[in-house]
Design a protein around this motif. Structure first.
Motif, PDB file in Angstrom:
ATOM      1  N   UNK A  13       1.034  -1.240   0.111  1.00 57.05           N
ATOM      2  CA  UNK A  13      -0.013   0.092   0.045  1.00 57.05           C
ATOM      3  C   UNK A  13       1.008   1.070  -0.054  1.00 57.05           C
ATOM      4  N   UNK A  14       2.007   1.199   0.689  1.00 55.85           N
ATOM      5  CA  UNK A  14       2.742   2.477   0.860  1.00 55.85           C
ATOM      6  C   UNK A  14       3.495   2.409  -0.319  1.00 55.85           C
ATOM      7  N   UNK A  15       4.067   1.520  -0.853  1.00 56.96           N
ATOM      8  CA  UNK A  15       4.836   1.796  -1.931  1.00 56.96           C
ATOM      9  C   UNK A  15       4.251   2.098  -3.235  1.00 56.96           C
ATOM     10  N   UNK A  16       2.749   1.642  -3.476  1.00 65.21           N
ATOM     11  CA  UNK A  16       1.956   1.910  -4.361  1.00 65.21           C
ATOM     12  C   UNK A  16       1.479   3.373  -4.278  1.00 65.21           C
ATOM     13  N   UNK A  17       1.169   3.977  -3.015  1.00 66.62           N
ATOM     14  CA  UNK A  17       0.918   5.398  -3.033  1.00 66.62           C
ATOM     15  C   UNK A  17       1.989   6.256  -3.490  1.00 66.62           C
ATOM     16  N   UNK A 110      11.818   1.522   3.537  1.00 70.05           N
ATOM     17  CA  UNK A 110      12.775   0.499   3.587  1.00 70.05           C
ATOM     18  C   UNK A 110      12.840  -0.351   4.901  1.00 70.05           C
ATOM     19  N   UNK A 111      12.855   0.508   6.002  1.00 75.09           N
ATOM     20  CA  UNK A 111      12.753  -0.056   7.307  1.00 75.09           C
ATOM     21  C   UNK A 111      11.472  -0.844   7.441  1.00 75.09           C
ATOM     22  N   UNK A 112      10.292  -0.873   6.938  1.00 74.30           N
ATOM     23  CA  UNK A 112       9.254  -1.590   6.778  1.00 74.30           C
ATOM     24  C   UNK A 112       9.517  -2.857   6.144  1.00 74.30           C
TER      25      UNK A 112
END
Length: 123
Positions: A13-17, A110-112
């Motif tokens: 979700x984060x990467x896509x956003x 990156x941390x996630x």
């Protein structure tokens, strides 16, 4: 209850956003940068993050370790995206504030992803 899909993963979700935001932002860069330039490289690296997460998730059904490998590739693409954001800032294509915001978000991603990989190893 159904099985979990890649779109249920927080890292996806984060990467896509972020990918969508970077894509829209990069379209404002000078025309010379749109193809084989900073804008193009920035779009490619940000899309690669999401694509690697999706590809790895799909392959894990057949090759357990493939997801971990693809997540490591996603981390590499995050680092590449961070580089292109710095270049865009230094060339004044994005403001210092925009750059700071993107850099913080990609470093958090990156941390996630790293934590996700560590949790996979422990389970």
């Amino acid at each position: 209850m159904g099985s979990i899909g890649v779109e249920d993963l927080e890292i996806y979700k984060i990467a896509y956003t972020l990918m969508l935001k970077i894509h829209k932002e990069s379209l404002k860069f000078p025309k010379i940068e749109q193809y084989n330039g900073v804008a193009d490289q920035l779009r490619r690296s940000s899309k690669s993050i999401t694509a690697n997460i999706v590809e790895g998730f799909a392959k894990q059904k057949f090759y357990k370790d493939e997801f971990k490998k693809m997540l490591v590739y996603a981390i590499g693409s995050c680092d590449e995206t961070i580089l292109w954001i710095k270049v865009a800032k230094d060339l004044k294509y994005i403001s210092n504030e925009e750059s700071k915001n993107y850099l913080e978000n990609y470093k958090k991603l990156v941390k996630k992803i790293s934590r996700f990989v560590s949790n996979m190893k422990n389970s």
